[in-house]
Design a protein around this motif. Structure first.
Motif, mmCIF file in Angstrom:
data_model
loop_
_atom_site.group_PDB
_atom_site.id
_atom_site.type_symbol
_atom_site.label_atom_id
_atom_site.label_comp_id
_atom_site.label_asym_id
_atom_site.label_seq_id
_atom_site.Cartn_x
_atom_site.Cartn_y
_atom_site.Cartn_z
ATOM 1 N N SER A 14 0.754 -1.240 -0.240
ATOM 2 C CA SER A 14 -0.110 0.442 -0.004
ATOM 3 C C SER A 14 0.616 1.109 -0.339
ATOM 4 C CB SER A 14 -1.159 0.081 1.074
ATOM 5 O OG SER A 14 0.158 -0.288 2.197
ATOM 6 N N HIS A 15 1.937 1.207 -0.144
ATOM 7 C CA HIS A 15 3.026 1.963 -0.073
ATOM 8 C C HIS A 15 2.899 3.342 -1.175
ATOM 9 C CE1 HIS A 15 5.906 0.313 2.923
ATOM 10 N NE2 HIS A 15 4.784 0.810 3.646
ATOM 11 N N GLY A 16 3.125 4.446 -1.317
ATOM 12 C CA GLY A 16 3.103 5.257 -1.889
ATOM 13 C C GLY A 16 1.842 5.296 -2.774
ATOM 14 N N GLY A 17 0.401 5.327 -1.940
ATOM 15 C CA GLY A 17 -0.500 5.543 -2.332
ATOM 16 C C GLY A 17 -1.327 4.343 -3.367
ATOM 17 N N PHE A 18 -0.083 3.271 -3.286
ATOM 18 C CA PHE A 18 -0.753 1.945 -4.070
ATOM 19 C C PHE A 18 -1.802 0.819 -3.454
ATOM 20 C CE2 PHE A 18 2.902 3.938 -6.214
ATOM 21 C CZ PHE A 18 2.972 3.223 -7.599
ATOM 22 N N PRO A 19 -2.718 0.949 -3.996
ATOM 23 C CA PRO A 19 -3.485 0.161 -3.605
ATOM 24 C C PRO A 19 -3.848 -1.186 -3.423
ATOM 25 C CG PRO A 19 -4.874 1.683 -4.181
ATOM 26 C CD PRO A 19 -3.766 1.986 -5.115
ATOM 27 N N ASN A 20 -3.992 -2.048 -2.765
ATOM 28 C CA ASN A 20 -3.740 -3.961 -3.487
ATOM 29 C C ASN A 20 -5.200 -4.051 -4.459
ATOM 30 O OD1 ASN A 20 -3.097 -6.327 -3.942
ATOM 31 N ND2 ASN A 20 -4.179 -7.320 -1.686
ATOM 32 N N PHE A 21 -5.247 -3.386 -5.245
ATOM 33 C CA PHE A 21 -6.054 -3.301 -6.760
ATOM 34 C C PHE A 21 -6.941 -5.051 -7.109
ATOM 35 C CE2 PHE A 21 -3.694 -0.061 -8.169
ATOM 36 C CZ PHE A 21 -5.359 1.367 -7.888
ATOM 37 N N GLU A 22 -7.485 -5.681 -6.384
ATOM 38 C CA GLU A 22 -8.279 -6.239 -7.092
ATOM 39 C C GLU A 22 -9.742 -6.534 -8.358
ATOM 40 O OE1 GLU A 22 -8.187 -9.942 -5.442
ATOM 41 O OE2 GLU A 22 -6.785 -8.529 -3.831
ATOM 42 N N PRO A 23 -9.975 -7.252 -8.869
ATOM 43 C CA PRO A 23 -10.971 -6.981 -10.362
ATOM 44 C C PRO A 23 -12.012 -6.826 -9.705
ATOM 45 C CG PRO A 23 -9.218 -8.708 -10.374
ATOM 46 C CD PRO A 23 -9.189 -8.568 -9.136
ATOM 47 N N ALA A 80 -13.377 1.925 -11.784
ATOM 48 C CA ALA A 80 -12.488 2.632 -12.663
ATOM 49 C C ALA A 80 -10.578 1.886 -11.978
ATOM 50 C CB ALA A 80 -11.890 3.704 -12.651
ATOM 51 N N ASN A 81 -10.520 1.655 -13.870
ATOM 52 C CA ASN A 81 -8.689 0.391 -13.718
ATOM 53 C C ASN A 81 -8.742 -0.822 -12.936
ATOM 54 O OD1 ASN A 81 -5.644 0.796 -14.869
ATOM 55 N ND2 ASN A 81 -5.237 1.030 -12.880
ATOM 56 N N ARG A 82 -10.276 -1.382 -12.903
ATOM 57 C CA ARG A 82 -10.038 -2.818 -12.648
ATOM 58 C C ARG A 82 -11.261 -3.362 -12.864
ATOM 59 N NH1 ARG A 82 -11.614 -3.783 -6.878
ATOM 60 N NH2 ARG A 82 -13.296 -1.646 -6.495
ATOM 61 N N VAL A 83 -11.069 -3.262 -14.109
ATOM 62 C CA VAL A 83 -11.921 -3.936 -14.588
ATOM 63 C C VAL A 83 -11.527 -4.642 -15.896
ATOM 64 C CG1 VAL A 83 -14.398 -4.397 -16.134
ATOM 65 C CG2 VAL A 83 -13.655 -2.950 -14.284
ATOM 66 N N PRO A 84 -10.847 -5.760 -16.137
ATOM 67 C CA PRO A 84 -9.573 -5.760 -16.837
ATOM 68 C C PRO A 84 -10.446 -6.582 -18.239
ATOM 69 C CG PRO A 84 -9.032 -7.350 -14.647
ATOM 70 C CD PRO A 84 -10.249 -5.994 -15.030
ATOM 71 N N SER A 85 -11.178 -6.495 -18.790
ATOM 72 C CA SER A 85 -12.470 -6.876 -19.306
ATOM 73 C C SER A 85 -12.913 -6.487 -20.158
ATOM 74 C CB SER A 85 -13.364 -7.433 -19.212
ATOM 75 O OG SER A 85 -13.993 -7.344 -18.592
ATOM 76 N N LEU A 86 -12.288 -4.613 -19.639
ATOM 77 C CA LEU A 86 -12.813 -3.138 -20.293
ATOM 78 C C LEU A 86 -12.267 -3.124 -21.107
ATOM 79 C CD1 LEU A 86 -16.253 -2.100 -17.958
ATOM 80 C CD2 LEU A 86 -15.998 -3.306 -20.117
ATOM 81 N N PRO A 87 -11.894 -2.111 -22.032
ATOM 82 C CA PRO A 87 -11.156 -1.561 -23.189
ATOM 83 C C PRO A 87 -10.359 -0.357 -21.728
ATOM 84 C CG PRO A 87 -12.559 -1.618 -24.748
ATOM 85 C CD PRO A 87 -13.071 -1.633 -23.292
ATOM 86 N N GLY A 88 -8.788 -0.800 -21.652
ATOM 87 C CA GLY A 88 -8.453 0.232 -20.781
ATOM 88 C C GLY A 88 -8.341 -0.477 -19.190
#
Length: 211
Positions: A14-23, A80-88
């Motif tokens: 979680s350092h540097g404002g990086f959450p542990n992203f889950e889909p 946002a940024n957590r749905v790999p099946s969508l563009p971007g």
């Protein structure tokens, strides 16, 4: 001694404002929303209606803000940024892309820019490409299994004009690793294989407790 920084700092992810992203699975409405918003972005920089139409568009945009504002959440909570099946991956910050390769040997994307990214004369703005390359660098770090890193520098060479409305191929790979340092390369090519731009950069692994 383990090279995994998590053995020294359990909160490393979680350092540097990086959450542990889950889909995320926000449902089909989010995909429709992204499609409409991408088209709205294109029209926002290309439409030339009368003043009354701009007034109505502003009313609708303000209504959308009023609708979504009560649901504003922290980073890593919204889809946002957590749905790999969508563009971007569901992020409007990025041009729509799809990952076609994600291995330790390299990361490859299919990406298509639109009117929203034009700098002039129907060519992609030069400042947009470093954003793409920086994201590719981050993917390379993850694909090679290296810990969270920040960009120390990113250098871009522009070889040819990057067109809009064309499916392009972006590829990135790890050139060399030296301790905390990861030297990465990336390139962008058109459908004929012509090199449009290439980049090289340095990613530095975060130390325990480093933001």
């Amino acid at each position: 001694m383990s090279d995994d920084p998590r053995t020294l700092d359990p909160d490393y992810d979680s350092h540097g404002g990086f959450p542990n992203f889950e889909p995320a699975t926000p449902g089909p409405g989010f995909g429709r929303f992204l499609t409409a918003m991408r088209r709205a972005q294109d029209l926002a920089v290309s439409a030339a209606p009368d003043a009354g139409t701009w007034d109505r568009a502003a009313d609708l945009a303000e209504s959308l803000v009023d609708l979504l504002a009560p649901s504003e959440a922290g980073e890593g909570v919204g889809p946002a940024n957590r749905v790999p099946s969508l563009p971007g991956a569901g992020s409007l910050l990025m041009p729509p892309y799809r990952v076609t390769e994600f291995t330790a040997d390299g990361v490859e994307l299919q990406v298509q820019f639109s009117r929203f990214s034009v700098g002039g004369n129907h060519a992609v703005h030069g400042g947009v490409l470093p954003l793409l390359f920086d994201s590719v660098f981050g993917m390379v770090i993850h694909a090679t299994g290296r810990p969270i890193s920040r960009t120390a520098f990113l250098h871009v060479d522009y070889r040819k004009v990057t067109p809009i409305d064309t499916v392009l191929t972006a590829r990135g790979w790890l050139r060399e690793a030296q301790g905390r340092k990861a030297f990465v390369n990336a390139e962008l090519r058109n459908p004929d294989g012509d090199l449009l731009a290439e980049a090289n950069g340095l990613m530095i692994r975060l130390l325990p407790g480093q933001p």
